[in-house]
Design an enzyme around this catalytic site. Structure first.
Site, short mmCIF file in Angstrom:
data_model
loop_
_atom_site.label_atom_id
_atom_site.label_comp_id
_atom_site.label_asym_id
_atom_site.label_seq_id
_atom_site.Cartn_x
_atom_site.Cartn_y
_atom_site.Cartn_z
N GLY A 17 -18.41 -38.66 -104.91
CA GLY A 17 -18.01 -38.21 -103.58
C GLY A 17 -17.46 -36.75 -103.78
O GLY A 17 -16.93 -36.14 -104.97
N GLY B 52 -28.04 -44.89 -101.32
CA GLY B 52 -28.25 -43.77 -102.15
C GLY B 52 -28.51 -44.40 -103.44
O GLY B 52 -28.78 -45.55 -103.80
N ILE C 281 -26.51 -45.04 -105.86
CA ILE C 281 -25.34 -46.24 -106.25
C ILE C 281 -26.02 -47.50 -105.45
O ILE C 281 -26.03 -48.72 -106.17
CB ILE C 281 -23.85 -45.96 -105.71
CG1 ILE C 281 -23.61 -44.65 -106.94
CG2 ILE C 281 -23.07 -47.08 -105.93
CD1 ILE C 281 -22.04 -44.35 -106.58
N ARG D 295 -28.39 -42.86 -93.67
CA ARG D 295 -28.29 -42.06 -92.46
C ARG D 295 -29.27 -42.17 -91.71
O ARG D 295 -29.48 -42.23 -90.50
CB ARG D 295 -27.69 -40.80 -92.98
CG ARG D 295 -27.58 -39.76 -91.67
CD ARG D 295 -27.00 -38.37 -92.34
NE ARG D 295 -27.62 -38.00 -93.56
CZ ARG D 295 -27.51 -36.86 -94.24
NH1 ARG D 295 -26.36 -36.30 -93.89
NH2 ARG D 295 -28.27 -36.25 -95.24
N ARG E 65 -36.02 -44.74 -93.82
CA ARG E 65 -36.96 -44.11 -94.95
C ARG E 65 -37.58 -45.36 -95.69
O ARG E 65 -37.10 -46.55 -95.35
CB ARG E 65 -36.56 -43.17 -95.96
CG ARG E 65 -35.49 -44.08 -96.90
CD ARG E 65 -34.85 -42.95 -97.83
NE ARG E 65 -34.01 -43.42 -98.93
CZ ARG E 65 -32.67 -43.44 -98.82
NH1 ARG E 65 -32.28 -43.29 -97.83
NH2 ARG E 65 -32.12 -44.01 -99.88
N ARG F 73 -15.07 -45.22 -100.17
CA ARG F 73 -13.71 -44.61 -99.98
C ARG F 73 -12.89 -45.48 -99.14
O ARG F 73 -13.46 -46.27 -98.31
CB ARG F 73 -13.82 -43.34 -99.71
CG ARG F 73 -14.33 -42.28 -100.70
CD ARG F 73 -13.38 -42.01 -101.66
NE ARG F 73 -14.02 -40.95 -102.70
CZ ARG F 73 -14.47 -40.97 -103.79
NH1 ARG F 73 -14.93 -42.32 -104.05
NH2 ARG F 73 -14.85 -40.13 -104.38
N ASP G 273 -12.29 -52.25 -104.12
CA ASP G 273 -11.97 -51.40 -105.12
C ASP G 273 -11.27 -49.92 -104.61
O ASP G 273 -10.47 -49.34 -105.26
CB ASP G 273 -13.13 -50.68 -105.95
CG ASP G 273 -13.06 -50.19 -107.04
OD1 ASP G 273 -11.85 -50.63 -107.84
OD2 ASP G 273 -13.43 -48.88 -107.38
N HIS H 1 -9.48 -48.86 -107.93
CA HIS H 1 -10.16 -48.04 -107.85
C HIS H 1 -10.71 -47.45 -109.20
O HIS H 1 -10.82 -46.58 -109.83
CB HIS H 1 -9.77 -46.37 -107.30
CG HIS H 1 -10.59 -45.41 -106.89
ND1 HIS H 1 -10.42 -44.44 -105.89
CD2 HIS H 1 -11.84 -45.28 -107.23
CE1 HIS H 1 -11.50 -44.00 -105.58
NE2 HIS H 1 -12.69 -44.14 -106.49
N GLY I 155 -14.13 -48.38 -110.09
CA GLY I 155 -15.59 -48.10 -110.12
C GLY I 155 -16.11 -47.29 -111.27
O GLY I 155 -17.27 -47.76 -111.74
#
Length: 317
Positions: free
Chosen positions: A72, A146, A148, A169, A172, A228, A251, A275, A277
């Site tokens: 991020g 993506g 991840i 988003r 595909r 997030r 997380d 947090h 990960g």
């Protein structure tokens, strides 16, 4: 080339750094290692408060590259307006996939199989049997497909899940099947037993998992957030948890760190990890390989990897 490079890892510990730049070690300490105005390539300290990583940016008048060590970029974006045009912002794609996907599967399995209950029962010396859900035969929805998200699916496949649906988003195709556009989320949510959030935080994903999103999830479904905290509406999630309709494994939280006494600590059916990960033993070797490669490219004036945006360039340009 003659340029300052600021690194949050001691340069002597990174194999393969190219010669030429003046390497400065800075990991968020109060004193800067050199004049920020001379820095051309800035690697943002990892797992520090946003204000720490942003602090030198306004003085970096010679900056060409900002490299994060996270997937991020939301922790540095607020300071980009202070930078001159043409600065490239790169993220750490390729560094955190293994660790984050590993934790995601840990959270899913621990939540479904009731591991937190077993740990508490062990503390009490109680043998806690019973029937628990399995991951096998479940429908899983990955929101934010993506690198991840793809790594998470790699690890889901051996568990004999019934189906993996993918959302990003825009539409595909992949070798594993279609990736649905985010506009199709309302139709996909009711079919999922497990919903995994691994999307970046931006204007379109802030509060994505709101009351309407959660209401569309099926009764008894599990929400897993490794994205997030701001991707989830905390109050809306608490309402679903406290009703017993949904469970969650988080997380990341909003607020973060989660303060003492917050309702998420004691809400039924929720597993919270702090947090973690990314920060594992897998981080350093992958981060060091990325930095060595990026800096070789920078010194040789070759295209950089993972360029997310360039300052002064209109969005979408």
């Amino acid at each position: 080339m003659s340029a300052d490079v600021w690194l949050p890892i001691p340069p002597s510990q990174i194999e393969g750094l190219p010669q030429g730049p003046a390497y400065r070690f800075w990991n968020g300490e109060q004193d800067f290692p050199a004049d920020p105005a001379d820095c051309a390539f800035y690697v943002v300290p990892y797992m520090k408060a946003p204000e720490v990583g942003q602090r030198p940016l306004p003085a970096m008048s010679s900056l060409e590259v900002v490299q994060t060590l996270s997937a991020g970029i939301d922790h540095v974006e607020p300071a980009l307006g202070s930078l001159p045009p043409g600065v490239r912002l790169c993220n750490a794609r390729g560094v955190h996939e293994a660790s984050t996907a590993e934790l995601t599967l840990t959270l899913v399995l621990a939540s479904l199989r009731g591991v937190p209950d077993f740990v508490r029962a062990q503390d009490r010396g109680e043998w806690l049997g019973g029937f628990r859900p399995a991951l096998a035969d479940k429908n899983v929805l990955i929101v934010g497909y993506g690198s991840i998200g793809s790594a998470i699916e790699d690890r889901l496949v051996p568990f004999e899940v019934a189906r993996v649906a993918r959302v990003a988003r825009s539409w595909r195709t992949t070798a594993r099947g279609p990736v649905h556009p985010i506009a199709e989320l309302p139709a996909l949510l009711p079919e999922a037993d497990v919903v995994i959030l691994c999307t970046p935080l931006n204007e379109t994903t802030l509060g994505l998992a709101d009351a309407g999103f959660l209401a569309r999830m099926k009764d008894g479904a599990l929400l897993v957030n490794v994205a997030r905290g701001g991707v989830v509406d905390t109050e809306a999630l608490l309402a679903e948890l406290e009703s017993g309709r949904l469970t969650a494994a988080l997380d990341v939280t909003d607020p973060e760190p989660l303060p003492p006494g917050h309702r998420l600590w004691t809400a039924p059916g929720v597993l919270v990890s702090p947090h973690v990960g990314g920060p594992t033993s897998a981080f350093r070797p992958r981060a060091e390989r990325l930095l060595a490669d990026q800096l070789r490219r920078f010194v040789n004036r070759e295209p950089l990897r993972n360029v997310i945006l360039t300052t002064g360039t209109p969005t979408g340009a």
